[in-house]
Design a protein around this motif. Structure first.
Motif, PDB file in Angstrom:
ATOM      1  N   GLN A  38      36.783  37.127  25.396  1.00 42.25           N
ATOM      2  CA  GLN A  38      35.369  36.934  25.536  1.00 42.25           C
ATOM      3  C   GLN A  38      35.036  35.714  26.348  1.00 42.25           C
ATOM      4  O   GLN A  38      34.491  34.701  25.876  1.00 42.25           O
ATOM      5  CB  GLN A  38      34.998  36.569  23.881  1.00 42.25           C
ATOM      6  CG  GLN A  38      35.289  37.487  22.821  1.00 42.25           C
ATOM      7  CD  GLN A  38      35.014  37.043  21.338  1.00 42.25           C
ATOM      8  OE1 GLN A  38      35.226  35.970  21.034  1.00 42.25           O
ATOM      9  NE2 GLN A  38      33.977  37.778  20.901  1.00 42.25           N
ATOM     10  N   ILE A  41      31.333  34.134  26.070  1.00 41.29           N
ATOM     11  CA  ILE A  41      31.368  33.323  24.983  1.00 41.29           C
ATOM     12  C   ILE A  41      32.045  31.917  25.083  1.00 41.29           C
ATOM     13  O   ILE A  41      31.560  30.939  24.755  1.00 41.29           O
ATOM     14  CB  ILE A  41      31.497  34.060  23.670  1.00 41.29           C
ATOM     15  CG1 ILE A  41      30.466  35.216  23.468  1.00 41.29           C
ATOM     16  CG2 ILE A  41      31.758  33.121  22.403  1.00 41.29           C
ATOM     17  CD1 ILE A  41      30.873  36.150  22.408  1.00 41.29           C
ATOM     18  N   SER A  42      33.291  32.348  25.730  1.00 42.39           N
ATOM     19  CA  SER A  42      34.402  31.034  25.704  1.00 42.39           C
ATOM     20  C   SER A  42      33.593  30.160  26.793  1.00 42.39           C
ATOM     21  O   SER A  42      33.628  28.713  26.486  1.00 42.39           O
ATOM     22  CB  SER A  42      35.387  31.422  26.380  1.00 42.39           C
ATOM     23  OG  SER A  42      36.083  32.030  25.384  1.00 42.39           O
ATOM     24  N   HIS A  45      30.712  27.953  25.196  1.00 38.42           N
ATOM     25  CA  HIS A  45      31.210  27.051  24.251  1.00 38.42           C
ATOM     26  C   HIS A  45      31.651  25.862  24.906  1.00 38.42           C
ATOM     27  O   HIS A  45      31.424  24.691  24.805  1.00 38.42           O
ATOM     28  CB  HIS A  45      32.396  27.648  23.406  1.00 38.42           C
ATOM     29  CG  HIS A  45      31.754  28.356  22.172  1.00 38.42           C
ATOM     30  ND1 HIS A  45      31.518  27.959  21.223  1.00 38.42           N
ATOM     31  CD2 HIS A  45      31.506  29.602  22.124  1.00 38.42           C
ATOM     32  CE1 HIS A  45      30.984  28.947  20.193  1.00 38.42           C
ATOM     33  NE2 HIS A  45      31.088  29.934  20.838  1.00 38.42           N
TER      34      HIS A  45
END
Length: 144
Positions: A38, A41-42, A45
């Motif tokens: 991912q 998404i990583s 974050h």
């Protein structure tokens, strides 16, 4: 920075050591893992928990946690916050000041100035405020 860095040069001549700049160089959570399955998404974050976003746009507790940790780790005598009134991020400074005082007992000085308009606070005005703060730090050291 204000006054073409003259004030920082003067502080260095006084023996002042600045160990961190909390608004930009507090890097956020160190344990954000990148998940190769991912990547977007990583990355989101990691960016959210990184400088500026992690401390200024994330929960205020993040910034408090980081500055309190740094104050303890660096065993600081005091903190100087440069408050640029035109910058909305400066609003967090008073919360951080309270946290350092309550959680670690660290005295702080909030120096109001402007990065562009040097008439808002002159070199001499800033120097006078810092001299008063350094005298306070010295008296606290002598009292211990």
């Amino acid at each position: 920075m204000h006054c073409n860095l003259r004030i920082l040069n003067w502080m260095q001549e006084q023996g002042v050591v600045m160990v961190n700049e909390a608004l930009i160089f507090t890097w956020g959570k160190e344990d954000v893992e990148m998940d190769p399955s991912q990547p977007l998404i990583s990355l989101a974050h990691k960016l959210y928990n990184g400088p500026l976003l992690g401390t200024l746009m994330g929960p205020i507790e993040n910034g408090i946690e980081y500055i309190v940790r740094d104050a303890i780790d660096y065993n600081i005598d005091g903190a100087v916050f440069w408050q640029t009134n035109a910058c909305r991020q400066s609003g967090v400074i008073h919360t951080w000041k309270e946290a350092l005082s309550e959680k670690v007992g660290v005295p702080t000085a909030v120096i109001e100035m402007d990065l562009i308009d040097t008439t808002s606070a002159t070199y001499d005005q800033i120097k006078e405020k810092l001299e008063e703060f350094f005298e306070t730090l010295e008296s606290l050291k002598e009292g211990v």
